[in-house]
Design a protein around this motif. Structure first.
Motif, PDB file in Angstrom:
ATOM      1  N   UNK A   6      37.437  34.850  32.580  1.00 42.53           N
ATOM      2  CA  UNK A   6      37.730  34.493  31.189  1.00 42.53           C
ATOM      3  C   UNK A   6      38.810  33.420  31.134  1.00 42.53           C
ATOM      4  N   UNK A   7      39.840  33.603  31.978  1.00 43.73           N
ATOM      5  CA  UNK A   7      40.920  32.594  31.974  1.00 43.73           C
ATOM      6  C   UNK A   7      40.436  31.265  32.579  1.00 43.73           C
ATOM      7  N   UNK A   8      39.583  31.398  33.557  1.00 45.01           N
ATOM      8  CA  UNK A   8      39.053  30.166  34.173  1.00 45.01           C
ATOM      9  C   UNK A   8      38.226  29.363  33.162  1.00 45.01           C
TER      10      UNK A   8
ATOM     11  N   UNK B  94      28.581  43.646  40.672  1.00 49.09           N
ATOM     12  CA  UNK B  94      29.587  44.591  41.145  1.00 49.09           C
ATOM     13  C   UNK B  94      30.377  44.050  42.338  1.00 49.09           C
ATOM     14  N   UNK B  95      29.982  42.862  42.793  1.00 50.93           N
ATOM     15  CA  UNK B  95      30.662  42.289  43.952  1.00 50.93           C
ATOM     16  C   UNK B  95      31.787  41.395  43.480  1.00 50.93           C
TER      17      UNK B  95
ATOM     18  N   UNK C  77      38.677  44.240  42.843  1.00 54.08           N
ATOM     19  CA  UNK C  77      38.461  44.859  41.531  1.00 54.08           C
ATOM     20  C   UNK C  77      37.613  43.897  40.684  1.00 54.08           C
ATOM     21  N   UNK C  78      36.468  44.427  40.242  1.00 53.58           N
ATOM     22  CA  UNK C  78      35.539  43.578  39.460  1.00 53.58           C
ATOM     23  C   UNK C  78      36.114  43.227  38.094  1.00 53.58           C
ATOM     24  N   UNK C  79      36.853  44.174  37.546  1.00 53.55           N
ATOM     25  CA  UNK C  79      37.413  43.925  36.220  1.00 53.55           C
ATOM     26  C   UNK C  79      38.416  42.785  36.262  1.00 53.55           C
TER      27      UNK C  79
ATOM     28  N   UNK D 103      42.269  37.143  46.066  1.00 49.94           N
ATOM     29  CA  UNK D 103      41.376  38.301  45.832  1.00 49.94           C
ATOM     30  C   UNK D 103      40.219  38.303  46.830  1.00 49.94           C
ATOM     31  N   UNK D 104      39.714  37.155  47.140  1.00 49.96           N
ATOM     32  CA  UNK D 104      38.548  37.097  48.041  1.00 49.96           C
ATOM     33  C   UNK D 104      38.930  37.550  49.456  1.00 49.96           C
ATOM     34  N   UNK D 105      40.125  37.174  49.842  1.00 50.72           N
ATOM     35  CA  UNK D 105      40.475  37.457  51.244  1.00 50.72           C
ATOM     36  C   UNK D 105      41.490  38.609  51.382  1.00 50.72           C
ATOM     37  N   UNK D 106      41.743  39.387  50.269  1.00 52.90           N
ATOM     38  CA  UNK D 106      42.651  40.538  50.342  1.00 52.90           C
ATOM     39  C   UNK D 106      41.995  41.649  51.158  1.00 52.90           C
TER      40      UNK D 106
END
Lengths: 271, 628
Positions: free
Chosen positions: B616-618, B539-540, B607-609, B599-602
């Protein structure tokens, strides 16, 4: 009457068989031989001692007395060519076979007497006087200890070497490492020498054949049996190592000399 | 009556010459070279005389009924030996009479006689059988010559035959064949050789009689000639060879044989007495000849087969002391000692005669006694073929010794003896001759009669003999004869140490390899992918983006070999392109890294999704790096 005839025939046959058995008995032959030797009948003594040898009797005392019988025949002036060599052969064989120190000493002394006589004769003939060139260094060293002793020494030094190396490898303390290094350093050459001597002694026991020159002139020849020009005959009574026996010729090593001589000029030493 | 007897004795004593009384009788032996001859043949009568008193003279053949003396030849000999002033003389005379047989019968010839010192001595007479002309054993071939104008051929074994050309009577159809000479098949046409031994198994020193016969086809009707320059005798190197036929003797016709339905004339061309020198399977080589005639067979070889003789040693059981290997036959000894009286230090002559058939020994062992010195003997021999069919070797050897006696008193010289193996009786026997006693007068100049004259100088100080056997040492096994000793006793310890050292080194190498394997980019990528998957299932969202960024960076190292960590802006794309990654794939990796960082530093909640979508893209971008 017929019964008496049968009895007589049986007694004759039995006495003949007993005589034959007594003639074949080594003890009887030896007694006859020593008696003849004591009485100075060297020829009869030699005949009995040789008959004993023909019957396969290998004994240090028989060889020693046989040597004395031949020497006695020389002493009393009835020498047959080759007697000195055969005397030396008997004494050499006695030395090899005997476990009695006194007999070995007597045989060695008698051998010296015989070889001195051979050397004296060779000196008169203007030939080299070397009769016994001795054994090689390796053979001398290997004969210092018995074959089994060399074998035990090899096993012990092997264990000691491995133990020293293990402890030196595993030990942390410097004094232990130094001590075990010394032990391994000593054990390694001892192991090498004892293995070599064990193998040499084993080779001598299994392979080495030696003989004594039993003619007054064993003329050296090449491999084809052609006499070598200028070569000095091998001395009578000399102990030689048999390298190869090929028909009527035998290749021998005498000191540093490697030549062929007539097979009849040699008499093998019993083991 | 007593007076008459005394008178007769006195007369006899006075009539016998004094010299004859003083001397001993000479040794005489008479023999003929053959005991059967044909009428017209010559037989040689030989007388051998040996005397120590004087030269034998005036030889006479004696009565020769049935014979005429055609010739005589004499061979005198003398031997003088002087030792310490003692002179020993021996005189010998050998006389040969040629006797021509005149009529059939059995005749006692002789006795031949010689005169020694004025006395005449006689040998024993010789009996000779005379058969009709042509039936003598060795002269039959000459008798059968039948002159014709055609040459008959030449045999090297019969060189005289060519001088008397004629048809051989053997070709006549009336000949009687001898079944003993028959063979299964001929060894060649016209002519062949056949070799035989009388005994294919023998003991060392036993005579093996070797014979070679030539077979000539009597019905061929053509002369047969052998090249005399191409005759090769058999080899018998492992035998002592004595010819039983004289070298110059003609081939002997022994009969006719029927072989394969044809009549063959059989001649004996070689006969040897062979004495094996040692035990084993001994070989007698072939004899070969080359034919010159008839022309159809010219140049062809004829040879005998190899012959094998199995030789063993005489049995050891019952072997008498003093037996020498090779002394085989049947022998007898006779000895004569002269004089019987001598002074101390003087010498006597000992005459030993060894006679018999077989391998007559060439040396004798004299009886060695203290104070009795035997000098080397002078040896004479008369050896050759003996017996009725001349197929046995034998004769006699005479050993003349000079024996010095250093003792005083009655000295027993002992006996000479010769043990031998008798192959006929298959047992050992001993020939003996007692020498008896000589009477030695002591002299002042000679050493005391202790018998230790010569031995004071020779081999002094010999130790005493032993009177009890020592016995053989018990044999024991030696440790070094065992492989276990070498494997476990000697080799195991250093081997164990070596194994330990090698094992430890191998362990270290394995550990290092393990660690190195764990630190590889591929392993790191695998771990990073696993971590990203785990984070995306949680969830993180920030942790998931961080894991995705680490997975992309690990993929860049693992697949492109370039690190993009810390790169900003377009630097990621440049680095990947420099490493050979397609621009599109490089751009996708750079875009995803930017998104993850954002995303990490926003400041807003993550958002986990979205993070799962980026993962998936990675994963797709990572696969593009793999396909590169």
């Amino acid at each position: 009457m017929r019964g008496l005839g049968f009895l007589f025939a049986f007694l004759v046959l039995f006495s003949c068989a007993s005589t034959a058995r007594a003639q074949d008995d080594p003890g009887t032959l030896f007694a006859q031989a020593t008696q003849a030797l004591k009485e100075g009948r060297a020829g009869d003594a030699i005949a009995s001692f040789e008959a004993l040898a023909d019957r396969g009797v290998v004994d240090a005392v028989a060889s020693y007395d046989r040597g004395l019988a031949y020497a006695t025949r020389v002493r009393i002036g009835a020498e047959v060519p080759g007697d000195l060599g055969r005397a030396a052969h008997g004494f050499e064989e006695a030395r090899d076979l005997s476990r009695d120190v006194r007999l070995t000493d007597d045989a060695t002394h008698a051998l010296t007497v015989v070889r001195s006589e051979v050397a004296r004769r060779r000196t008169r003939a203007g030939q080299p006087v070397e009769v016994d060139p001795g054994r090689s260094l390796a053979r001398t060293v290997s004969s210092l200890l018995a074959e089994d002793t060399w074998a035990v020494l090899a096993a012990a030094s092997s264990a000691l070497l491995a133990l020293g190396l293990f402890v030196r490898w595993l030990a942390g303390a410097p004094r232990w490492r130094v001590a075990c290094g010394v032990v391994a350093g000593v054990a390694a050459p001892v192991l090498a020498v004892s293995i070599a001597m064990t193998l040499a002694a084993r080779h001598d026991r299994l392979v080495l054949r030696e003989a004594v020159v039993v003619t007054s002139s064993a003329r050296p020849s090449d491999e084809r049996g052609i006499a070598l020009a200028g070569a000095t005959p091998l001395p009578e009574g000399a102990r030689v190592e048999i390298v190869e026996a090929r028909g009527p010729w035998t290749r021998v090593r005498f000191g540093s000399i490697d030549v062929s001589v007539a097979a009849g000029a040699l008499r093998d030493l019993a083991r | 009556m007593k007076a008459c007897l005394l008178f007769l004795l006195l007369a006899a004593f006075l009539l016998v010459p004094p010299v004859a009384r003083a001397q001993s009788a000479p040794q005489l032996q008479a023999q003929a070279d053959v005991d059967t001859v044909g009428v017209g043949d010559v037989v040689h009568l030989e007388l051998s005389a040996q005397s120590g008193e004087g030269m034998p003279t005036d030889p006479q053949p004696g009565a020769t009924p049935g014979f005429v003396v055609r010739g005589q030849s004499s061979s005198p000999s003398q031997t003088h030996i002087s030792i310490n002033g003692n002179r020993i003389d021996r005189f010998g005379l050998t006389v040969d009479w040629a006797l021509l047989a005149q009529r059939v019968g059995t005749f006692s010839v002789g006795p031949p006689t010689v005169s020694v010192g004025g006395s005449r001595f006689a040998a024993r007479p010789v009996t000779i059988h005379v058969v009709p002309a042509g039936q003598g054993p060795q002269r039959q071939q000459q008798q059968n010559q039948n002159p014709t104008p055609f040459p008959q051929g030449f045999s090297p074994f019969d060189p005289w035959r060519g001088l008397f050309p004629g048809v051989d009577p053997g070709a006549q159809s009336s000949v009687v064949t001898d079944p003993r000479l028959a063979l299964d098949a001929p060894g060649g046409t016209f002519y062949f050789l056949h070799a035989v031994v009388d005994n294919p198994s023998a003991v060392v020193g036993q005579q093996v009689t070797f014979s070679v016969y030539e077979y000539l086809d009597e019905g061929a009707g053509a002369g047969i000639e052998v090249d005399p320059a191409d005759v090769h005798d058999p080899t018998a190197a492992e035998f002592v060879k004595h010819p039983l036929l004289r070298d110059d003797q003609e081939a002997i016709l022994v009969g006719y044989a029927s072989v394969a339905g044809r009549v063959w004339k059989v001649n004996l061309v070689r006969r040897w007495a062979l004495f094996p020198l040692h035990a084993g399977d001994l070989v007698i080589g072939p004899m070969s000849v080359t034919l010159l005639r008839p022309r159809s067979a010219a140049g062809s070889k004829r040879a005998t087969d190899l012959l094998h003789v199995r030789v063993t040693e005489p049995p050891g059981a019952g072997r008498p002391p003093g037996y020498a290997l090779g002394d085989v036959g049947h022998f007898s000894l006779a000895a004569q000692v002269t004089p019987r009286d001598l002074e101390q230090g003087g010498a006597v002559g000992v005459h030993v005669e060894l006679s018999g058939k077989g391998n007559v020994p060439a040396a004798m062992a004299p009886p060695a006694r203290p104070g009795v010195e035997w000098l080397a003997p002078e040896v004479h021999e008369q050896l050759g073929s003996v017996g009725r069919e001349a197929d046995t070797f034998g004769g006699k050897r005479v050993f003349d010794y000079v024996v010095r006696v250093h003792l005083a008193g009655d000295v027993d010289l002992g006996e000479v003896s010769l043990p031998f193996w008798d192959p006929d009786q298959k047992r050992y026997a001993v020939a003996r001759a007692t020498l008896g006693t000589v009477h030695v007068k002591p002299t002042a100049a000679a050493p005391a009669s202790s018998g230790d004259g010569p031995e004071q100088e020779t081999l002094p100080g010999l130790p005493p003999p032993r009177e009890a056997l020592e016995g053989t040492a018990p044999s024991h096994a030696h440790p070094d004869d065992s492989r276990l000793y070498w494997l476990l006793g000697v080799g195991a310890w250093p081997a164990a140490f070596g194994i330990a050292v090698a094992g430890r080194a191998a362990g270290r190498r394995m550990t290092r390899a393990w660690h190195a394997r764990r630190a590889s980019p591929a392993t790191d990528l695998k771990e990073r992918v696993t971590a990203a998957n785990a984070a995306c299932h949680g969830k993180d969202a920030r942790a998931a983006d961080a894991a995705i960024a680490h997975a992309l960076e690990a993929a860049a190292i693992a697949h492109a070999g370039v690190s993009v960590r810390g790169a900003v802006g377009d630097e990621v794309v440049h680095r990947l392109e420099d490493a050979g990654v397609a621009r599109d794939a490089a751009s996708r990796v750079a875009e995803l890294l930017r998104e993850c960082e954002a995303a990490r530093f926003a400041p807003d909640a993550a958002d986990v999704l979205s993070a799962r979508d980026r993962w998936l893209r990675a994963q797709g971008a990572i696969r593009q790096l793999v396909k590169r």
